[in-house]
Design an enzyme around this catalytic site. Structure first.
Site, short mmCIF file in Angstrom:
data_model
loop_
_atom_site.label_atom_id
_atom_site.label_comp_id
_atom_site.label_asym_id
_atom_site.label_seq_id
_atom_site.Cartn_x
_atom_site.Cartn_y
_atom_site.Cartn_z
N ARG A 81 0.90 -1.23 0.06
CA ARG A 81 0.04 0.07 0.10
C ARG A 81 0.79 1.29 0.12
O ARG A 81 1.76 1.24 0.51
CB ARG A 81 -0.89 0.07 1.28
CG ARG A 81 -2.12 -0.76 1.01
CD ARG A 81 -3.04 -0.35 -0.22
NE ARG A 81 -4.23 -1.26 -0.27
CZ ARG A 81 -4.39 -2.22 -1.19
NH1 ARG A 81 -3.26 -2.50 -1.78
NH2 ARG A 81 -5.31 -2.98 -1.05
N ASP A 135 3.48 0.60 -7.76
CA ASP A 135 2.32 0.10 -8.13
C ASP A 135 1.05 0.87 -7.37
O ASP A 135 -0.02 0.82 -7.82
CB ASP A 135 2.01 -1.42 -8.10
CG ASP A 135 0.78 -1.89 -8.61
OD1 ASP A 135 0.39 -1.31 -9.89
OD2 ASP A 135 -0.14 -2.57 -8.01
N GLU A 191 -4.34 8.13 -4.43
CA GLU A 191 -4.43 7.48 -5.99
C GLU A 191 -6.01 8.02 -6.30
O GLU A 191 -6.74 8.15 -5.71
CB GLU A 191 -4.48 6.02 -5.94
CG GLU A 191 -3.23 5.41 -5.27
CD GLU A 191 -3.54 3.88 -5.16
OE1 GLU A 191 -4.43 3.31 -5.54
OE2 GLU A 191 -2.31 3.13 -4.80
N HIS A 241 -1.84 1.05 -10.12
CA HIS A 241 -2.24 0.06 -9.08
C HIS A 241 -3.12 -0.99 -9.80
O HIS A 241 -4.39 -1.21 -9.70
CB HIS A 241 -3.41 0.67 -8.37
CG HIS A 241 -3.66 -0.09 -6.94
ND1 HIS A 241 -4.00 0.53 -5.56
CD2 HIS A 241 -3.48 -1.45 -6.75
CE1 HIS A 241 -4.18 -0.32 -4.72
NE2 HIS A 241 -3.82 -1.61 -5.33
#
Length: 354
Positions: free
Chosen positions: A267, A291, A296, A315
């Site tokens: 995360r 990622d 986000e 992601h």
């Protein structure tokens, strides 16, 4: 956990799913009734698009049918509308809800975002799809390690500039190098398996340290800086919790040896992004494959977008064409356990939300 339903258990499909996979759920047991109305579910834009087309709208009549279907079930496959607010609504309106299975591996954040109080959260169970995404995430982590060791970012820059360097620069061998994995859960152990196949020696952290086969050294997060001193690459798989927030801070990046390759498939909140940028600029980190991010989508003004030593992935590293099938297989196994009165695996911790 005991299933108190003695005859019919009703499962409602709350998110887009292929009809043949719905049939797999129906086949688990004759006592299971599966409610599935595809016209009430948004079409998938790509495989495993659990939220579906954002432009999809139900008519008022369809909206009423959708919630009536969900409120008549003891078990939900997916969060309603794949959203925390949907979970909050069904948890409040459905008085006989016993279990919700989330599509995500890290569904704790969505459960927390639902705003449900502890009394309500104790009335039903939430399971995650943890483990389903272990292999694609581990493959992505291996790609990130290889990218860093083989200088693919620099190669791409030279290619775009049509530059053939006069001096050839050697790359680093992955075999014989050392990897540290922060979070030796299912994703971390799958990453370790691939890393060992590449010839890497692997150490890492675990919330409850214990010897693990094939892992040289296991510590708690407090032992992370000591492991980093000899690491050539670091992979984070940790979930976002109050105990992991900005775990990778300036002190932790400073504990790395110069030139470390850093990969994050856990995360984004686990990483202090300002500290990471400093580590990239001073050479402590030679390459970062990311990622996940603290915010986000990654804000347009983030310097990570244009950093020459960073790969930004939106992601998506856990996604694969097989995801719906794998999640359905996991759900069917869990459903069998539920019907038999067993303990469901991969429960969301409603105190720490992971």
């Amino acid at each position: 956990m005991m299933n108190t339903m003695t005859s019919i258990t009703t499962v409602a499909i709350a998110v887009p799913l292929e009809a043949e996979l719905v049939d797999r759920i129906r086949a688990v047991d004759p006592s299971v009734t599966v409610l599935y109305e595809p016209d009430l579910l948004p079409p998938e834009r790509f495989p495993a698009d659990h939220a579906g087309d954002p432009d999809f709208r139900r008519t008022p009549e369809q909206e009423e049918r959708y919630w009536a279907m969900l409120n008549s079930a003891q078990v939900l496959y997916g969060f309603p509308n794949e959203s925390p607010s949907g979970l909050a609504r069904v948890a409040t309106d459905n008085g006989h809800l016993q279990w919700v299975h989330a599509m995500a591996a890290g569904a704790g954040g969505a459960v927390k975002a639902s705003g449900l109080d502890q009394q309500t959260l104790q009335k039903f169970k939430v399971t995650t799809s943890a483990g389903v995404h272990a292999l694609p995430l581990a493959e992505f982590a291996a790609m990130g390690i290889l990218n860093g060791f083989k200088r693919t970012a620099e190669l791409a820059l030279d290619q775009r500039a049509r530059n053939w360097p006069e001096l050839r620069t050697p790359t680093r061998l992955v075999s014989g190098s050392r990897l540290v994995i922060a979070g030796l859960g299912e994703i971390g152990l799958e990453t370790a398996r691939l890393a060992r196949a590449l010839g890497m020696a692997v150490s890492g952290t675990k919330r409850t340290p214990e010897p693990l086969e094939g892992i040289d050294q296991v510590t708690g997060n407090d032992g992370l800086p000591g492991l980093l001193a000899t690491a050539d690459a670091v992979v984070n798989t940790l979930p976002g919790t109050p105990y992991t927030e900005k775990l990778f801070n300036r002190d932790v990046f400073a504990a790395m040896k110069p030139g470390t390759v850093f990969v994050n498939v856990g995360r984004g909140t686990v990483v202090d992004e300002d500290a990471l940028l400093e580590a990239l600029d001073n050479g402590q980190v030679s390459y970062a494959c990311l990622d996940v991010f603290a915010v986000e989508p990654l804000p347009l003004e983030s310097p990570l977008w244009g950093h020459p030593k960073v790969l930004v992935s939106p992601h998506t590293s856990a996604l694969s064409a097989a995801e719906n099938r794998l999640i359905t297989d996991r759900f069917c196994s869990n459903l069998r356990t539920f019907l038999d009165g067993g303990e469901l695996p991969h429960l969301v911790d409603t105190v720490h939300f992971y």
